[in-house]
Design a protein around this motif. Sequence first.
Motif, short mmCIF file in Angstrom:
data_model
loop_
_atom_site.label_atom_id
_atom_site.label_comp_id
_atom_site.label_asym_id
_atom_site.label_seq_id
_atom_site.Cartn_x
_atom_site.Cartn_y
_atom_site.Cartn_z
N ALA A 123 44.22 55.61 42.86
CA ALA A 123 43.14 54.63 42.70
C ALA A 123 43.72 53.22 42.52
N ASP A 124 44.79 53.12 41.76
CA ASP A 124 45.44 51.81 41.57
C ASP A 124 45.97 51.26 42.89
N LYS A 125 46.53 52.14 43.72
CA LYS A 125 47.04 51.70 45.04
C LYS A 125 45.89 51.19 45.92
N ILE A 126 44.78 51.93 45.90
CA ILE A 126 43.63 51.52 46.72
C ILE A 126 43.08 50.18 46.22
N ARG A 127 42.99 50.03 44.89
CA ARG A 127 42.52 48.75 44.34
C ARG A 127 43.45 47.60 44.76
N ALA A 128 44.75 47.87 44.76
CA ALA A 128 45.72 46.85 45.18
C ALA A 128 45.52 46.49 46.65
N HIS A 129 45.24 47.50 47.49
CA HIS A 129 44.98 47.21 48.91
C HIS A 129 43.73 46.37 49.07
N ILE A 130 42.70 46.71 48.31
CA ILE A 130 41.45 45.93 48.39
C ILE A 130 41.73 44.48 48.00
#
Length: 147
Positions: A123-130
């Motif tokens: 989830a942290d990786k996806i938030r970073a991509h966003i």
Amino acid sequence: MMAKETELNALLQKYDEFVNLKLKPNLKTVLDARDELYNSISNYQKLKQQIELIQQGEHKELKTMVDLGSQFFVQAHMPDTTYIYVNVGFGFHVQFTLDEAKVFIDKKEQRLQSSVKKYSDEADKIRAHIKMVLEAMAEALESAKQS
């Protein structure tokens, strides 16, 4: 000038679609899976507390209410509290002594916590991509304004 503006709008729309149609749904899926694991951990912790209460009270038999699903409860009578059946996953239930069940629950909680950490990291990786895509969009807009 008009061609650049159209090109910029197309690029921003691609970024926006990527965020809204790919990244945000992926984030929701990961967070939902993590929440499901938290729910399982909570259920195992409740079971462990109930086992400890049975052991402390040295109850040889027990009357309790059992949830059959959808908040539909029935009264249950356990004539012998020596053994307990625990859902170990994949639809299997194993008969344990109370002490064996507590050991299993501790190991299961550790494994579930490990999975929770993996989902949290994802989830942290996806938030970073966003965040990265949104910053790229802001940067593209800023450079268009300066041109």
